[in-house]
Scaffold this motif. Structure first.
Motif, PDB file in Angstrom:
ATOM      1  N   ILE A   1       2.223  10.941   4.048  1.00  0.00           N
ATOM      2  CA  ILE A   1       2.106   9.987   2.936  1.00  0.00           C
ATOM      3  C   ILE A   1       3.161   8.890   3.072  1.00  0.00           C
ATOM      4  CG2 ILE A   1       2.554   9.751   0.444  1.00  0.00           C
ATOM      5  CD1 ILE A   1       1.030  12.388   0.026  1.00  0.00           C
ATOM      6  N   ILE A   2       4.382   9.270   3.455  1.00  0.00           N
ATOM      7  CA  ILE A   2       5.426   8.261   3.695  1.00  0.00           C
ATOM      8  C   ILE A   2       4.990   7.329   4.824  1.00  0.00           C
ATOM      9  CG2 ILE A   2       7.812   7.877   4.441  1.00  0.00           C
ATOM     10  CD1 ILE A   2       8.526  10.633   3.255  1.00  0.00           C
ATOM     11  N   ALA A   3       4.451   7.920   5.894  1.00  0.00           N
ATOM     12  CA  ALA A   3       3.988   7.108   7.025  1.00  0.00           C
ATOM     13  C   ALA A   3       2.930   6.096   6.576  1.00  0.00           C
ATOM     14  CB  ALA A   3       3.414   8.011   8.121  1.00  0.00           C
TER      15      ALA A   3
ATOM     16  N   ALA B   1       2.556   4.936   3.459  1.00  0.00           N
ATOM     17  CA  ALA B   1       3.204   3.962   2.570  1.00  0.00           C
ATOM     18  C   ALA B   1       3.925   2.883   3.383  1.00  0.00           C
ATOM     19  CB  ALA B   1       4.187   4.673   1.644  1.00  0.00           C
ATOM     20  N   VAL B   2       4.616   3.304   4.434  1.00  0.00           N
ATOM     21  CA  VAL B   2       5.300   2.350   5.313  1.00  0.00           C
ATOM     22  C   VAL B   2       4.278   1.434   5.992  1.00  0.00           C
ATOM     23  CG1 VAL B   2       6.595   2.163   7.493  1.00  0.00           C
ATOM     24  CG2 VAL B   2       7.338   3.793   5.727  1.00  0.00           C
ATOM     25  N   SER B   3       3.201   2.020   6.496  1.00  0.00           N
ATOM     26  CA  SER B   3       2.201   1.251   7.249  1.00  0.00           C
ATOM     27  C   SER B   3       1.472   0.255   6.352  1.00  0.00           C
ATOM     28  CB  SER B   3       1.184   2.198   7.891  1.00  0.00           C
ATOM     29  OG  SER B   3       1.843   3.130   8.746  1.00  0.00           O
ATOM     30  N   ALA B   4       1.181   0.653   5.115  1.00  0.00           N
ATOM     31  CA  ALA B   4       0.514  -0.263   4.180  1.00  0.00           C
ATOM     32  C   ALA B   4       1.468  -1.394   3.803  1.00  0.00           C
ATOM     33  CB  ALA B   4       0.051   0.491   2.939  1.00  0.00           C
ATOM     34  N   THR B   5       2.734  -1.070   3.622  1.00  0.00           N
ATOM     35  CA  THR B   5       3.719  -2.105   3.274  1.00  0.00           C
ATOM     36  C   THR B   5       3.873  -3.100   4.419  1.00  0.00           C
ATOM     37  OG1 THR B   5       4.875  -0.565   1.818  1.00  0.00           O
ATOM     38  CG2 THR B   5       6.128  -2.477   2.579  1.00  0.00           C
ATOM     39  N   ASN B   6       3.810  -2.609   5.649  1.00  0.00           N
ATOM     40  CA  ASN B   6       3.899  -3.493   6.814  1.00  0.00           C
ATOM     41  C   ASN B   6       2.570  -4.138   7.184  1.00  0.00           C
ATOM     42  OD1 ASN B   6       6.646  -3.277   7.474  1.00  0.00           O
ATOM     43  ND2 ASN B   6       6.332  -1.376   8.608  1.00  0.00           N
ATOM     44  N   GLY B   7       1.470  -3.636   6.639  1.00  0.00           N
ATOM     45  CA  GLY B   7       0.168  -4.200   6.985  1.00  0.00           C
ATOM     46  C   GLY B   7      -0.248  -3.919   8.416  1.00  0.00           C
TER      47      GLY B   7
ATOM     48  N   VAL C   1       2.269   2.535  -3.947  1.00  0.00           N
ATOM     49  CA  VAL C   1       2.643   1.543  -2.934  1.00  0.00           C
ATOM     50  C   VAL C   1       2.507   0.128  -3.494  1.00  0.00           C
ATOM     51  CG1 VAL C   1       1.904   0.497  -0.743  1.00  0.00           C
ATOM     52  CG2 VAL C   1       2.116   2.984  -0.928  1.00  0.00           C
TER      53      VAL C   1
END
Lengths: 132, 132, 132, 132, 132, 132
Positions: free
Chosen positions: E69-71, E73-79, E108
């Motif tokens: 889930i953290i992965a 969240a990070v990926s969505a924030t970075n697009g 997110v």
């Protein structure tokens, strides 16, 4: 798909003509990359950006390969598709092989990780010279 | 202020001791930078990141200055305070003068601009080799 | 391809029905944009985001065109494909022509550059009023 | 603290002198903001960025307030401290009150949220005109 | 299209062979994901990243679902397209249903909004414990 | 320093009073965090953001600790100072110890690295289910 109509290579606009000709001569290419054809929808902006880039992208203290490597590092960090493709091609044309490209990516990846760790722990900048 | 207590340089944790000693020996410095003291709050992560960095940050196809320049370009693009300070000091120690630093910044600034223009107009990657 | 199944325009879920109807009425459109059909996979979140957007996106001190221009500037800075397309169409519908769009992009590009230069040199905020 | 020595307002470098004078005259201010004093460590880059900014930041299809609002939206999205302070002061000088500033922030916040939702669900750009 | 040739699953390079075998065994999959085939263009970097990931991505204080889930969240924030797809599939395989995915996205989205508001108003970190 | 005057805890504005009271009751705290005091310079926006947050930040499929961990992961990825401090305090209050925090950071760091590698090599999303 681009959000503006790409301007034709044979545009009659005098600014566009002048800049397109200079792009092709400077970069020694036969076709104007689509980035510049998109910018040409606003000719004065096209000229401004091209002039800026032409000034920055010449050999100085740093050679051209180093400058293109920086451009690729910035583009990968930003995740800009067009730019990653374009600057990867540029570093390859300037002689960087796959192993060299792998090194660029390994450094880009590493420091994107440490950047987030330094921010994530809110570490204050070091004040003793040796530790910087 | 860091969100975790910075681990003391003289920590008794065996992993921390080993890594701190290696950091000082490898970087030829007398004090452990605060970044590593923050990471040491989780010793196994400290070791993992240090091992990764030590592997990547050695001369290969690219020399050390080029690698530190990439690190600085990434850090400036991300706006990471700790990292900008740290990698600016590193490139200066490796011999880059103010003019060279100015060139790095000029390239970083320029391509952060063109990245957003390419994205902002949604330009598709060029498909003809010459245009990349 | 979206990571969730886009919810059908004729969904029987009462929350989705109500929100979809309101989206079409408020935006004076016949089809629900795919963004909202994706959010509808979680109906309560759909309603929360739509309510938020409907509240913010009405004329106030700023007119609608200015608000959509901000939306486009944010989207271009983030490099969000869906959003850039969507907000470019919005500003065009609200009357911005190609030259105006070129100005938006020129300002977005410029300040993405200066942002990275200010960060890259770690310039402290000015404290004298005139210099801000 | 800035990573380069800020150049004195009374620098003897002819390029720096010319640009500093133009900055003060154009912006009608008595002191050169620290951003420009940092850039002046590389005079030719200083001139290039100032020329670019002066060209972009004049009234056109968009008025000056709208352009500064875009600058603020970009800076808030990037989290650039120096720039947020600087452009907040600029929009206030141009007449935007607290309520107007609140609207700018509400739009910036909203679309940073929807950007990540559109990306997070990987929604493809709409293809029917009405839905954009 | 990837900027490097994806390395064949049956590569004869001994490092690549060993890592590919370990990826398939560890993840219990029959095909090597394209991410790893791209990294394999630089075998030593492939091994370094895989070793790092394998160390981090095991159950500890946090279970595997929370880590994925953290992965995401990070990926969505970075697009990051590739990563969003990959980590969405991972959380689904680990049992998160559509409603749970909706909750991840709602959190997110929300904090990407508040992040920009806190930065946009330059709010200083709270110093009283209760307020953090 | 915040760019707007932080609104007093004892503001007489009825919307601000109501929201401040609800924030303190909901979060079981005695003082209003500065983030909300900054937002209160635009009372209707304050109410909108608080309502949104209150709706999202309640236990559902995900428990509160997982939601705060996501908030921290997003904030570290964005480098938002105020938010990193605030959400680090929140996960600690909810029982995450230093080792757990170290795991959060290790995952955040790792996937910020792989995100940039996937983007940097422009790897296309996997299409076979097992490889995602």
């Amino acid at each position: 798909m681009a959000t503006v109509k790409l301007v034709d290579e044979n545009s009659l606009d005098p600014i566009v003509q002048r800049v397109f000709r200079d792009i092709k001569a400077t970069k020694k290419i036969d076709q104007v990359p689509d980035f510049w054809r998109a910018l040409a929808s606003d000719p004065s902006h096209l000229e401004l950006v091209w002039t800026h880039l032409k000034n920055v992208m010449q050999p100085g203290k740093l050679d051209m390969l180093t400058k293109e490597i920086i451009a690729l590092a910035v583009s990968a960090t930003n995740g800009c598709r067009y730019c990653i493709n374009s600057h990867t091609a540029a570093v390859q044309r300037l002689g960087l092989d796959n192993e060299g490209l792998g090194e660029v990516m390994s450094v880009v990846g590493l420091f994107n990780m440490t950047n987030k760790l330094a921010d994530g722990y809110q570490v204050e900048p070091d004040v003793f010279p040796e530790a910087r």
